[in-house]
Scaffold this motif. Structure first.
Motif, mmCIF file in Angstrom:
data_model
loop_
_atom_site.group_PDB
_atom_site.id
_atom_site.type_symbol
_atom_site.label_atom_id
_atom_site.label_comp_id
_atom_site.label_asym_id
_atom_site.label_seq_id
_atom_site.Cartn_x
_atom_site.Cartn_y
_atom_site.Cartn_z
ATOM 1 N N MET A 1 0.844 -1.200 0.000
ATOM 2 C CA MET A 1 0.000 0.000 0.000
ATOM 3 C C MET A 1 0.873 1.242 0.000
ATOM 4 O O MET A 1 1.918 1.274 0.652
ATOM 5 N N ASP A 2 0.454 2.271 -0.715
ATOM 6 C CA ASP A 2 1.176 3.541 -0.747
ATOM 7 C C ASP A 2 0.614 4.501 0.303
ATOM 8 O O ASP A 2 -0.598 4.570 0.517
ATOM 9 N N ILE A 3 1.514 5.234 0.922
ATOM 10 C CA ILE A 3 1.162 6.217 1.950
ATOM 11 C C ILE A 3 1.711 7.566 1.511
ATOM 12 O O ILE A 3 2.809 7.645 0.950
ATOM 13 N N ILE A 4 0.971 8.632 1.771
ATOM 14 C CA ILE A 4 1.477 9.973 1.500
ATOM 15 C C ILE A 4 1.628 10.712 2.831
ATOM 16 O O ILE A 4 0.738 10.656 3.690
ATOM 17 N N ALA A 5 2.766 11.349 3.012
ATOM 18 C CA ALA A 5 3.064 12.065 4.263
ATOM 19 C C ALA A 5 3.303 13.536 3.954
ATOM 20 O O ALA A 5 4.134 13.870 3.105
ATOM 21 N N PHE A 6 2.572 14.401 4.638
ATOM 22 C CA PHE A 6 2.689 15.841 4.447
ATOM 23 C C PHE A 6 3.532 16.457 5.563
ATOM 24 O O PHE A 6 3.635 15.917 6.668
ATOM 25 N N GLY A 7 4.115 17.638 5.263
ATOM 26 C CA GLY A 7 4.868 18.383 6.263
ATOM 27 C C GLY A 7 6.089 17.640 6.775
ATOM 28 O O GLY A 7 6.455 17.757 7.944
ATOM 29 N N VAL A 8 6.737 16.885 5.896
ATOM 30 C CA VAL A 8 7.903 16.097 6.297
ATOM 31 C C VAL A 8 9.151 16.973 6.234
ATOM 32 O O VAL A 8 9.482 17.531 5.182
ATOM 33 N N LEU A 9 9.861 17.076 7.336
ATOM 34 C CA LEU A 9 11.074 17.881 7.401
ATOM 35 C C LEU A 9 12.246 17.113 6.799
ATOM 36 O O LEU A 9 12.271 15.881 6.791
ATOM 37 N N ALA A 10 13.238 17.843 6.307
ATOM 38 C CA ALA A 10 14.362 17.223 5.614
ATOM 39 C C ALA A 10 15.072 16.195 6.489
ATOM 40 O O ALA A 10 15.446 15.110 6.014
ATOM 41 N N ASP A 11 15.276 16.509 7.770
ATOM 42 C CA ASP A 11 15.971 15.583 8.668
ATOM 43 C C ASP A 11 15.095 14.409 9.080
ATOM 44 O O ASP A 11 15.594 13.401 9.598
ATOM 45 N N ARG B 1 12.804 12.929 6.926
ATOM 46 C CA ARG B 1 12.462 12.092 5.767
ATOM 47 C C ARG B 1 13.209 10.755 5.708
ATOM 48 O O ARG B 1 12.573 9.698 5.505
ATOM 49 N N PRO B 2 14.546 10.728 5.895
ATOM 50 C CA PRO B 2 15.233 9.428 5.810
ATOM 51 C C PRO B 2 14.715 8.414 6.817
ATOM 52 O O PRO B 2 14.533 7.238 6.487
ATOM 53 N N GLN B 3 14.457 8.866 8.054
ATOM 54 C CA GLN B 3 13.953 7.956 9.067
ATOM 55 C C GLN B 3 12.565 7.440 8.708
ATOM 56 O O GLN B 3 12.257 6.263 8.916
ATOM 57 N N LEU B 4 11.734 8.302 8.164
ATOM 58 C CA LEU B 4 10.373 7.910 7.803
ATOM 59 C C LEU B 4 10.388 6.903 6.659
ATOM 60 O O LEU B 4 9.654 5.897 6.685
ATOM 61 N N GLU B 5 11.215 7.146 5.668
ATOM 62 C CA GLU B 5 11.289 6.243 4.518
ATOM 63 C C GLU B 5 11.837 4.878 4.925
ATOM 64 O O GLU B 5 11.331 3.840 4.482
ATOM 65 N N VAL B 6 12.855 4.852 5.774
ATOM 66 C CA VAL B 6 13.437 3.587 6.230
ATOM 67 C C VAL B 6 12.432 2.807 7.070
ATOM 68 O O VAL B 6 12.309 1.584 6.950
ATOM 69 N N ALA B 7 11.702 3.502 7.925
ATOM 70 C CA ALA B 7 10.761 2.838 8.826
ATOM 71 C C ALA B 7 9.655 2.099 8.070
ATOM 72 O O ALA B 7 9.206 1.032 8.488
ATOM 73 N N PHE B 8 9.207 2.658 6.948
ATOM 74 C CA PHE B 8 8.137 2.043 6.171
ATOM 75 C C PHE B 8 8.661 1.147 5.051
ATOM 76 O O PHE B 8 7.874 0.464 4.389
ATOM 77 N N ALA B 9 9.968 1.136 4.832
ATOM 78 C CA ALA B 9 10.541 0.520 3.630
ATOM 79 C C ALA B 9 10.137 -0.935 3.423
ATOM 80 O O ALA B 9 9.848 -1.359 2.299
ATOM 81 N N ASP B 10 10.123 -1.724 4.482
ATOM 82 C CA ASP B 10 9.843 -3.150 4.346
ATOM 83 C C ASP B 10 8.360 -3.459 4.210
ATOM 84 O O ASP B 10 7.993 -4.620 3.960
ATOM 85 N N GLN B 11 7.507 -2.443 4.374
ATOM 86 C CA GLN B 11 6.072 -2.712 4.386
ATOM 87 C C GLN B 11 5.298 -1.923 3.329
ATOM 88 O O GLN B 11 4.462 -2.489 2.617
ATOM 89 N N HIS B 12 5.602 -0.626 3.227
ATOM 90 C CA HIS B 12 4.826 0.236 2.349
ATOM 91 C C HIS B 12 5.723 1.265 1.675
ATOM 92 O O HIS B 12 6.777 1.623 2.204
ATOM 93 N N ALA B 13 5.272 1.747 0.538
ATOM 94 C CA ALA B 13 5.949 2.873 -0.107
ATOM 95 C C ALA B 13 5.367 4.157 0.455
ATOM 96 O O ALA B 13 4.140 4.301 0.547
ATOM 97 N N VAL B 14 6.235 5.077 0.872
ATOM 98 C CA VAL B 14 5.754 6.332 1.436
ATOM 99 C C VAL B 14 6.244 7.489 0.577
ATOM 100 O O VAL B 14 7.431 7.578 0.254
#
Length: 332
Positions: free
Chosen positions: A1-11, A13-26
């Protein structure tokens, strides 16, 4: 499933993408969610929002119309979400009910110390090779009185640090905290706290009962050389009344990590624009006011906990589970 995240700060983003990487595309966007950007979420079942996104009735309707079924808020606060409208639209809404209280408590103290010892002014001077001490005299916090408004997890962490400084502790809350009592805290009414504290730090949630809890009357009761710190919610302070008090020469220092009208201002570069918020612009002119951009929570530890909880909230939604993080549950 794809997720969209708003208001993501530059610092963030990497943590958010890694956290969802094995389950969903964000899909991470720096832009904030509002009526203009809501169409961007069309086709995304899960929308992850930040505290400065706008999720009013119109935005929620637009999201629901586009297929969104779940809002995963990446913050503890949720006053930006119309929960009643979310229920009507059968949207699941979850938040991060807690994260590192030390991130905010420690930052509140960094503001207090910087104001008391004129650290920002001193650093600016020495960069210009001006090494005079004129106007930089502070005072010991030891043996002085601190007023802690709100003694939950963050207020308690703040109080432990104050206890380490050897301060007298006054507290105000709807109920007493045994951990704070063990530190020697005395719970008092608001008027007494405002009148006796040399340093006041706000750690209460923004509710109708706490809106503008620091108003003109409260400011008038404070010692003229008191320091006021707010790392909780901007709406706790009547900013216009604060400007008036500062203009009258009251308060030794004010540290604000939050501001009532911060949405659309904080987290955005306005350096090439005219600041149209007259109250914020006026606050920034006072040398004894230190404003930061909702930064108190922003540590690797706290952001990591926020993201981990957001991932669990999404997993719970997909599995049909619920938790204390869920603010609006789907209809049976």
């Amino acid at each position: 499933m794809d997720i969209i995240a708003f208001g993501v700060l530059a610092d963030e983003r990497p943590q958010l993408e890694v956290a969802f990487a094995d389950q969903h595309a964000v899909r991470c966007l720096e832009l904030f969610l509002n009526p203009d950007t809501a169409p961007t979420a069309r086709g995304y079942e899960v929308v992850s929002s930040s505290v400065n996104d706008v999720l009013d009735a119109d935005v929620l309707a637009a999201l629901a119309d586009g297929g969104t079924r779940m809002i995963a808020q990446r913050s503890t606060g949720y006053n930006n979400i119309d929960l009643d409208r979310a229920r009507e639209l059968d949207l699941t809404v979850a938040r991060v009910s807690s994260y590192s209280p030390y991130s905010v408590a420690e930052f509140a103290w960094s503001l207090a110390l910087a104001l008391n010892r004129r650290t920002v002014r001193a650093a600016g001077r020495t960069r210009e090779f001006d090494f005079r001490l004129n106007g930089l005299m502070g005072r010991d916090f030891h043996d002085r009185t601190v007023g802690v408004m709100g003694t939950g997890k963050i207020g308690t962490a703040f109080s432990r640090i104050a206890h380490g400084f050897g301060m007298r502790l006054l507290g105000w809350d709807v109920q007493e905290n045994s951990d704070c009592l063990a530190l020697g805290m005395e719970y008092v009414d608001k008027d007494r706290l405002f009148g006796e504290a040399d340093l006041i730090s706000l750690h209460v949630p923004l509710l109708p009962a706490t809106h503008h809890i620091v108003d003109a009357d409260a400011l008038g009761r404070m010692k003229s050389d008191a320091i006021l710190i707010n790392t909780s919610r901007g709406g706790l302070i009547d900013a216009a009344a604060l400007v008036a008090a500062l203009r009258d020469g009251r308060l030794d220092g004010v540290g604000l990590d939050v501001y009532e009208e911060e949405a659309g201002v904080f987290f955005v570069d306005h350096s090439l624009e005219v600041m149209t918020d007259d109250t914020l612009a006026r606050l920034m002119t006072f040398r004894n006011v230190l404003v930061t951009s909702h930064q108190a929570y922003f540590t690797r530890d706290a952001v990591g906990q926020i993201i981990d909880t957001t991932v669990r909230n999404v997993a719970d939604y997909l599995a049909g589970r619920t938790s204390d993080n869920v603010l609006v549950r789907p209809k049976e």
